[in-house]
Design an enzyme around this catalytic site. Structure first.
Site, short mmCIF file in Angstrom:
data_model
loop_
_atom_site.label_atom_id
_atom_site.label_comp_id
_atom_site.label_asym_id
_atom_site.label_seq_id
_atom_site.Cartn_x
_atom_site.Cartn_y
_atom_site.Cartn_z
N ASP A 179 0.84 -1.19 0.00
CA ASP A 179 0.00 0.00 0.00
C ASP A 179 0.88 1.24 0.00
O ASP A 179 1.93 1.27 0.63
CB ASP A 179 -0.90 0.00 1.23
CG ASP A 179 -1.81 1.23 1.24
OD1 ASP A 179 -2.52 1.42 0.24
OD2 ASP A 179 -1.75 2.00 2.20
N HIS A 204 4.71 4.16 -3.40
CA HIS A 204 5.62 5.22 -3.86
C HIS A 204 6.09 6.12 -2.73
O HIS A 204 7.05 6.85 -2.89
CB HIS A 204 4.97 6.05 -4.97
CG HIS A 204 3.67 6.66 -4.54
ND1 HIS A 204 2.52 5.90 -4.48
CD2 HIS A 204 3.34 7.90 -4.13
CE1 HIS A 204 1.53 6.67 -4.06
NE2 HIS A 204 1.99 7.87 -3.83
N ASP A 247 -9.97 1.93 -4.69
CA ASP A 247 -9.92 3.27 -4.08
C ASP A 247 -10.17 4.36 -5.12
O ASP A 247 -9.77 5.50 -4.93
CB ASP A 247 -8.59 3.50 -3.34
CG ASP A 247 -7.40 3.03 -4.15
OD1 ASP A 247 -7.58 2.71 -5.34
OD2 ASP A 247 -6.29 2.98 -3.60
#
Length: 1537
Positions: free
Chosen positions: A530, A533, A631
């Site tokens: 999750d 980045h 999401d």
């Protein structure tokens, strides 16, 4: 262990200074990776390091080992050596390499994919078969209810489930805000039960075994819930004001904003135009003015960055008064005031570095007046610096205002925002950036807390994301101003975790997260990283290493928002991410959605068959392509409900992992919020009614369609449908083809998207017709989204329900006739091999999908099978899809290798090579590709291998050659017909090709390039094998480089339509004969050697005495072509005249005897032949049929006068001792347009004083440097550029070699003469060969060595010496300065007569040659310091410059290749004499130089080495592209090694 030809091997070329850390290399388990040296590293002692573990050892990221080199050819040659890894473990691995003192001169990463297994039998689930569905875990209910809810995924055809985190959630109830990373969420246990991780593990294992489904879950490393209990005990795990004091100013601002919220909520700013309910632009302006007028002046943020001026000035004054001097070791004597940032970030905490102040502000004297003056300067400077800081903070505040207002606009005004309503403590003006676990105080009181470390360690920074930020930078670390500028889009429920640089910086956090990771990896098959980045890379690396220790085949997925493929690759390579999540929702229209399918997987339809050993090519990250992620916004809101089916059909046709999120298939018309959703997912019930909210079944939403699509997706990947073609039919219709390259079956899906709501958008009622090549076997599925009467959607309170208004009408595996979507299907034909079906649609409504299974038409299908059957003799990869031929045609009954084994090397010259000029003699030529260029050779190498080798690795199907193949059969006919027209075994090979091509002509044109390539590659490799088998063991056991060079022998040695050599004696055995196509008579057809291609390859310009004998040892003796070499030696022997061998042979009848060196090269070759060939001395007794027994006779007929070769040798030596002097026959413009009259006089004699062979004059050029001036304009016409008259150094060396040899032969009784009678001063005298030999030995260094020592008695012209420590290029030239020019010719003498040289002197001269003359590929033909040096040869230039006009500088600088061979051989010979260390260095140099030749050879479409290059290795357009002596002398170096 796989048989070698089936094992997949990838080769990674290492190049110096090449850093590939941002390049993704993906490999599979079972592959072998080979590292080989690129040209820039060959000859160096390279070490390759990797952290891939030895078998049985644990992987440790920082544990590198050195790989061992393999030498397949066992020789001193770097072209083939490699080190390798057998890849058996999934993960990310690093390699780097270095040499000498540089440990790291390049490197990169490789990623090895995991192998996933499911079912009782543990069968493999390929990554491209994955269909995944995401579940928000909190919506699953009790663990006992999971099977009923998860069954929806199974019944919809998914084979992988992604769970959001299953841990205890934080108070915000967000799926990603975890209160405790180690505990299983108690909500999943019913009353009286307490389920744990083992129970989940059992459920997961059950799914894997019984449902063939894998499960993955998220790992969240970046943050934890703000109410995590362990944070209270370990506040050091977050960014607090003690461990991150740089955040203190931002915290002050954050508290001030919170107090502003409470006042706005209480209505205390209404008078200033700022009510609690913010609804318009004027309210926003009021926020701005309140911040600037009330908040900022109150908190004075700039003070945290400023210096207390008076304190600093007072401190400075005291130092000046004490006479303190600056510490130069700290300032380095440089002026410039340094301010030290207060590490605690207190108000006015910054201080002045007093050493820099004392260095910068120096008083004129120690008087009080001067001291004060100095303090004044400092005060002024400090005030300026404080103003600067004030300005910087002002800019931060401006940005903060913009961000705060932007946030308010999104949350309260924007249509697409959450519209939070009035400002309250629950919905503050802006989200808080820090936790505040105490009762609110006044702002002033809170400011006092800054001095209480036990309190402020609990003020922790929240996590969030920053628009457009560098993902490799941590925005909470010092140096970032994100928190003070309010640029963070903040998650107020989560605290950002502070890991530091490693476990030692925060032991509790690392240990806690390691345990979390181990639990996850123990019970799940994969993880989704999750917020990947913004997870620090070193943390993710560490945790994934831990996870892979627990679960070696861990499947790792992540979603990256870096916006750049290069940045993505850093994460993918370092973490070993298996699949990157991509989303169809990112496409704005159907065209873009189709492009994504093409981008994310598969190769083009009709792609070339790649060899199993091939270069490792960079790839893009493997995609997990989702129709929507959990999401992101709901597609029904953004597009239309009708689009759900066609868009997921487009996704499921992608050749990669695919998937969706629960709710999409049930047509839930809103986003299922990861934060706010608390309802449960419906359970599976096969007979659920459309209106049911708590259950779903096959009739719900598009589930029936999704099941069919998922099955199709998995089947296509499992059966090898790896080729993809995307066709944009019209604005809404996308057709996607998946093709299997071995069976040539296709599935074509036609999807009609519905991006726009049909209520507001007018869709065209007619869909355009489709043309599908091949035969439609069945309709795999046809599905339409249709309306039904089941009431309209109403959001349920307990269950996440979908829209009952739509369902899917679906039929599977039906014939075309049964289809309701297709109106009619007709067959149209596009030529003899094309079979196309035209489809017209009647019900391809928006929201529908139809998929056809297509095979080739029956005839083409059978012929492809037969083609594959014949190709499987070359490789087992063609067995799948092959069909045995019941009655094979005669031409194909024998395997090709058997036909090839009957070919001679002369036949192979025809099969593989022959340039345009050679083909034209037979009335043919090279194949021309319209709109592109002509192929270099008519043989297989021409086109095909040189051009196809560039096309194949990149699947460049748009190349003009591929287009030409698709357009017609001309190239196939050209390839086979030119061979069928020959006789014997060549014609059989031609018939074999012709028959294969006859099959090929009847299959669809789009497949022709790949099968044409397959046939040619097979033919070519078989021909290469046959070629190498006919050569010497040196070639057979040699490296790739050696074999490539040996092909030069096949390239240059051939038999033309007209005999190039004069006939040799009939008494000689093994002479080839053929019937002349012109006279019909039997005649000799000996192989002759071309000097170079394409300019010197045919007719009278093919054979040259000098070129032939410089190239003969390398191209014919070293390669084992002994008989052909003997024939050439004897044919030239027959043309001896005046004691010379001709330069231009002209079949002997048009020979020109205008060179002084060819006879000595010929003698050297006879010596090489005798020494190299078993019983080689027999050649001396071979009969020579003389064409010119006397100097002035007409040519004699073959056989009229014959004498043994030793007599001819003796005659050549005797004539030189006697002195040769004659005028060329037919002297004048007829034989040479440029030569002056004096140039036609040829002189060659032995100087009685030295024994040197000397001759020539300044109007002719008798050595290889034979450029004659041609420009009248520049006045160089008729003047040789390099006459080299006198004694040329290489001729002296060659003559010494020859005389020494005949003396040795005579001593062994193999040569009847020990000297020759000559006439001197009217008397006959006898000169013995041994006397001549000794005289040369004594005279050589005295005459040729340039010592540069003053008063050297041997030096006749000390004034002409401009380079010392070299050997002269000639002795006794008519222009004495020419003797002293540095040229590479002395190295030839060193190789053939090393005994003439003193070792130390030879080495000194070689060092000078290396420094001044050695270029990348060739040797400069003249010292670059010489005044007439010019390194660029331009034969077309005609200007006034005497030195270069009309290519006058041909040998005055351009870098010729063949002398490099002699230079390197000399270097090796003398290095050996100087000891091991010197020799090792010489070998390194040789490898390094030759690596450039190898690279050129591999890349050259001519597969050869050029005659010359311009200076510094630049391409010279006037050079032959491939030159016999260039290839030969390089091959000789490798033979010497």
């Amino acid at each position: 262990m796989l048989p070698q030809h089936l094992k997949q091997i990838r080769v990674l070329m290492l190049n110096d200074k090449e850093n590939l850390e941002k390049t993704l290399f993906r490999l599979e388990q079972g592959f072998e990776l080979q590292f080989r040296l690129g040209p820039s590293l060959q000859g160096r002692r390279v070490l390759v390091y990797t952290n891939y573990p030895l078998e049985g050892q644990r992987y440790e990221r920082n544990n590198f080992r050195v790989l061992v080199w393999n030498y397949p050819s066992g020789r001193e040659d770097d072209s083939d050596k490699f080190c390798s890894l057998d890849l058996k473990i999934a993960g990310s691995y690093q390699y780097y390499f270095g040499y000498g003192d540089v440990e790291k001169s390049g490197g990169g990463y490789i990623v090895v994919d995991p192998v996933l297994r499911v079912g009782e039998d543990n069968h493999v689930l390929p990554l491209d078969c994955i269909s995944i569905q995401t579940y928000l875990s909190k919506c699953l209910g009790h663990l006992d209810d999971w099977p009923d809810r998860l069954r929806v995924a199974k019944e919809s055809g998914y084979n992988m489930i992604h769970f959001t985190p299953l841990q205890t959630l934080g108070e915000s109830r967000s799926c990603y805000s975890l209160a405790d990373q180690l505990s299983f969420n108690p909500e999943f246990s019913p009353k009286g039960q307490s389920y744990g991780w083992e129970d989940v593990g059992a459920q997961v294992e059950k799914l894997r075994k019984e449902w063939n489904m894998l499960c993955i879950t998220d790992v969240v490393y970046n943050h934890t819930a703000a109410n995590s209990v362990w944070l209270k005990e370990h506040p050091e795990c977050g960014y607090n004001l003690v461990n991150s004091p740089h955040l203190r100013p931002a915290w002050v601002l954050d508290r001030a904003l919170w107090h502003l919220t409470t006042r706005v909520a209480a209505g205390r700013y209404e008078a200033k135009g700022l009510p609690a309910n913010i609804t318009n632009e004027s309210h926003l302006n009021a926020i701005r003015s309140v911040l600037w007028q009330d908040v900022y002046p109150q908190i004075k943020l700039w003070e945290f960055f400023q210096v207390k001026v008076e304190n600093a000035v007072e401190q400075f004054r005291i130092l000046l008064q004490d006479g303190t001097k600056p510490d130069h070791s700290k300032t380095g004597g440089k002026k410039g005031l340094r301010i030290i940032q207060d590490p605690e970030y207190r108000r006015y905490g910054n201080t002045v570095d007093m050493d820099s102040a004392l260095e910068t502000f120096v008083p004129h004297s120690s008087s009080p007046q001067h001291t004060e003056e100095c303090c004044g300067w400092l005060r002024q400077k400090l005030n300026e610096l404080n103003d600067e800081q004030h300005h910087i903070v002002h800019q931060h505040q401006e940005q903060a205002v913009n961000c705060i207002v932007g946030n308010v606009v999104y949350e309260r005004l924007a249509d697409h925002g959450p519209k939070l309503g009035p400002v309250t403590k629950k919905n503050p003006l802006v989200t808080r950036y820090f936790t505040f676990p105490y009762q609110d105080l006044t702002l002033e009181q809170e400011m006092q807390l800054l001095n209480q470390p036990d309190k402020i360690c609990n003020f922790l920074a929240h996590n969030g994301w920053v628009m457009g930020d560098d993902p490799l930078r941590n925005f909470a670390e010092p140096g970032s101003n994100v928190y003070i500028r309010r640029e963070l889009v903040c998650w107020g429920d989560s605290v950002k975790l502070r890991y530091g640089k490693g476990p030692e910086d925060c032991p509790y956090l690392w240990a806690h997260m390691q345990e979390y990771t181990e639990i996850t990896a123990k019970y799940f098959h994969g993880v989704r990283l999750d917020n990947c980045h913004s997870t620090p890379l070193h943390v993710a690396e560490f945790m994934l290493d831990v996870a892979r220790t627990v679960c070696p085949n861990l499947y790792v997925v992540a979603e990256l928002f870096t916006g750049s493929e290069e940045l993505d690759n850093i994460f993918v390579t370092k973490l070993g991410i298996s699949s990157l999540i991509r989303e169809a929702m990112s496409a704005g229209d159907s065209h873009e959605e189709g492009r994504l399918v093409y981008r994310y997987g598969g190769e083009p339809v009709g792609a070339f068959v790649q060899p199993s050993l091939r270069p490792l090519m960079p790839s893009i990250a493997h995609a997990m392509f989702l129709d929507v992620t959990h999401d992101n916004e709901c597609p029904i809101q953004l597009r239309s409900a009708l689009d759900s089916l066609p868009s997921s059909a487009i996704v499921s046709m992608a050749c990669c992992a695919t998937g969706s999120t629960r709710g999409y298939d049930e047509l839930v018309p809103h986003q299922i919020s990861v934060v706010k959703e608390e309802r449960f997912y419906p359970k599976w019930n096969p007979s659920a009614s459309p209106t049911s909210t708590g259950e779903v079944g096959p009739q719900s939403g598009i589930i029936a369609g999704k099941l069919a699509l998922n099955k199709l997706h998995q089947e296509l990947a499992a059966q090898g449908f790896i080729q993809v073609y995307v066709d944009q039919v019209d604005a809404d219709i996308v057709a996607i083809t998946r093709h299997c390259p071995s069976t040539h079956q296709s599935v074509v899906s036609v999807c009609r998207t519905a991006f726009w709501n049909p209520k507001t958008h007018q869709y065209d009622t007619n869909a355009p017709p489709m043309f599908i090549p091949g035969k439609i076997e069945e309709v795999v599925l046809e599905a339409r989204t249709v309306k039904r009467h089941a009431g309209s959607y109403k959001k349920d309170d307990n269950y996440i329900n979908g829209m009952p208004e739509y369902t899917v009408e679906i039929k599977e595996h039906i014939s075309l006739q049964e289809s309701t979507v297709v109106k009619q299907a007709g067959v149209t034909s596009k030529g003899p091999s094309e079979f196309v079906q035209e489809i017209t649609f009647q019900k391809l409504t928006p929201g529908s999908v139809i998929a056809f299974r297509v095979s080739l038409d029956p005839k083409a299908q059978k012929l492809v099978g037969v083609l594959r059957y014949y190709l499987s003799q070359f490789s087992p990869k063609y067995r799948r899809g092959s069909v045995a031929d019941e009655n094979p045609p005669e031409a194909l009954q024998k395997p090709l290798a058997q036909l090839m084994s009957k070919l001679t090397l002369a036949d192979l010259n025809v099969l593989l090579f022959r340039c345009d000029a050679e083909e034209q003699e037979d009335g043919g030529g090279c194949y021309n590709i319209p709109g592109w260029e002509s192929l270099k050779y008519a043989g297989l190498q021409g086109s095909l291998m040189s051009v196809l080798a560039d096309i194949r690795p990149n699947n460049d199907l748009g190349h003009p050659l591929c287009a030409n193949l698709r357009q017609g059969d001309w190239l196939m006919d050209f390839v086979s017909n030119r061979l069928i027209h020959k006789e014997g075994p060549l014609a059989q090979v031609g018939q074999w090709l012709g028959t294969m091509f006859n099959y090929l002509k009847h299959i669809p044109r789009y497949l022709i390039p790949c099968y044409f390539d397959a046939i040619l590659v097979s033919t070519y490799t078989t021909a290469l094998d046959a070629t190498i088998k006919l050569m010497s063991s040196f070639i057979q056991n040699g490296s790739s480089f050696v074999r490539h060079l040996a092909l030069g022998s096949v390239q240059m040695c051939g038999v033309g339509r007209f005999p190039a050599l004069p006939p040799i004696s009939m008494k000689i055995e093994d002479v080839p004969y053929c019937i002349s196509p012109i006279t019909g008579q039997k005649e000799q057809c000996c192989v002759s050697l071309a000097a170079g291609l394409p300019h010197f390859s045919s007719g009278i310009f093919r054979c040259w005495g000098r070129d032939t004998f410089i190239a003969l040892r390398g191209l014919m003796l070293v390669t084992g072509r002994h008989t052909e070499a003997r024939n050439i030696i004897l044919a030239f022997a027959g043309t001896l005249r005046h004691g010379l061998i001709p330069n231009l042979l002209g079949e002997g009848r048009c020979a020109r005897y205008n060179c002084r060196d060819a006879v000595w090269w010929w003698l050297q070759c006879i010596q090489d032949y005798a020494n190299h060939v078993p019983q080689g001395h027999d050649i001396l007794r071979c009969p020579v049929t003389r064409m010119y027994p006397n100097d002035d006779c007409e040519p004699y007929k073959p056989g009229e006068v014959e004498q043994p070769l030793y007599d001819v040798i003796h005659e050549a030596l005797q004539r030189h001792l006697e002195g040769i002097s004659f005028r060329e026959r037919n002297a004048g413009p007829k034989i040479d347009m440029n030569m002056r009259d004096e140039g036609f006089s040829v002189v060659a004699k032995v100087d009685p004083a030295t024994g040197f062979v000397t001759g020539g004059n300044r109007f002719n050029c008798g050595t290889w440097m034979d450029k004659m001036g041609e420009s009248e304009r520049a006045r160089n016409k008729g003047m040789p550029a390099t006459p080299r008259d006198g004694a040329a150094v290489e001729i002296v060396g060659l003559s010494k070699s020859a005389i020494r040899w005949v003396v040795e032969l005579h001593a062994k009784g193999l040569f009847p003469y020990n000297g020759a009678k000559v006439h001197r001063d009217g008397k006959e005298v006898f000169i013995s060969y041994s006397q001549w030999n000794q005289q040369l030995q004594q005279s050589f260094e005295a005459g040729f060595w340039v010592s540069g020592v003053p008063d050297d008695p041997n030096e006749k012209h000390p004034d002409l010496v401009h380079k010392k420590g070299i050997y002269k290029d000639s002795y006794g030239a008519s222009s004495p300065w020419c003797d002293y020019q540095l040229r590479p010719n002395f190295t030839i003498a060193m190789v053939v007569a090393p005994e003439l040289f003193t070792v130390e002197r030879a080495w000194e001269a070689l060092e000078m040659a290396e420094k001044k003359l050695l270029g990348p590929l060739g040797m400069k033909t003249l010292d670059p310091d010489d005044m007439v040096y010019c390194g660029v040869y331009d034969n077309a230039l005609d200007n006034d410059n005497y030195n270069i006009s009309k290519g006058f500088n041909y040998h005055q600088g351009p870098e010729w290749l063949w002398p490099v061979g002699y230079f390197l051989r000399a270097k090796l010979y003398f290095a050996k004499k100087l000891g091991e260390e010197t020799y090792a260095k010489a070998v390194t140099l040789v490898k390094n130089v030759l690596s450039r030749h190898y690279t050129h050879l591999e890349r050259s479409p001519w597969k050869g080495l050029p005659e010359l290059t311009n200076e510094n290795g630049q391409y010279c357009p006037f050079s032959c592209e491939t030159q016999a002596w260039s290839v030969a002398t390089v091959l000789e170096v490798l033979y010497d090694l």
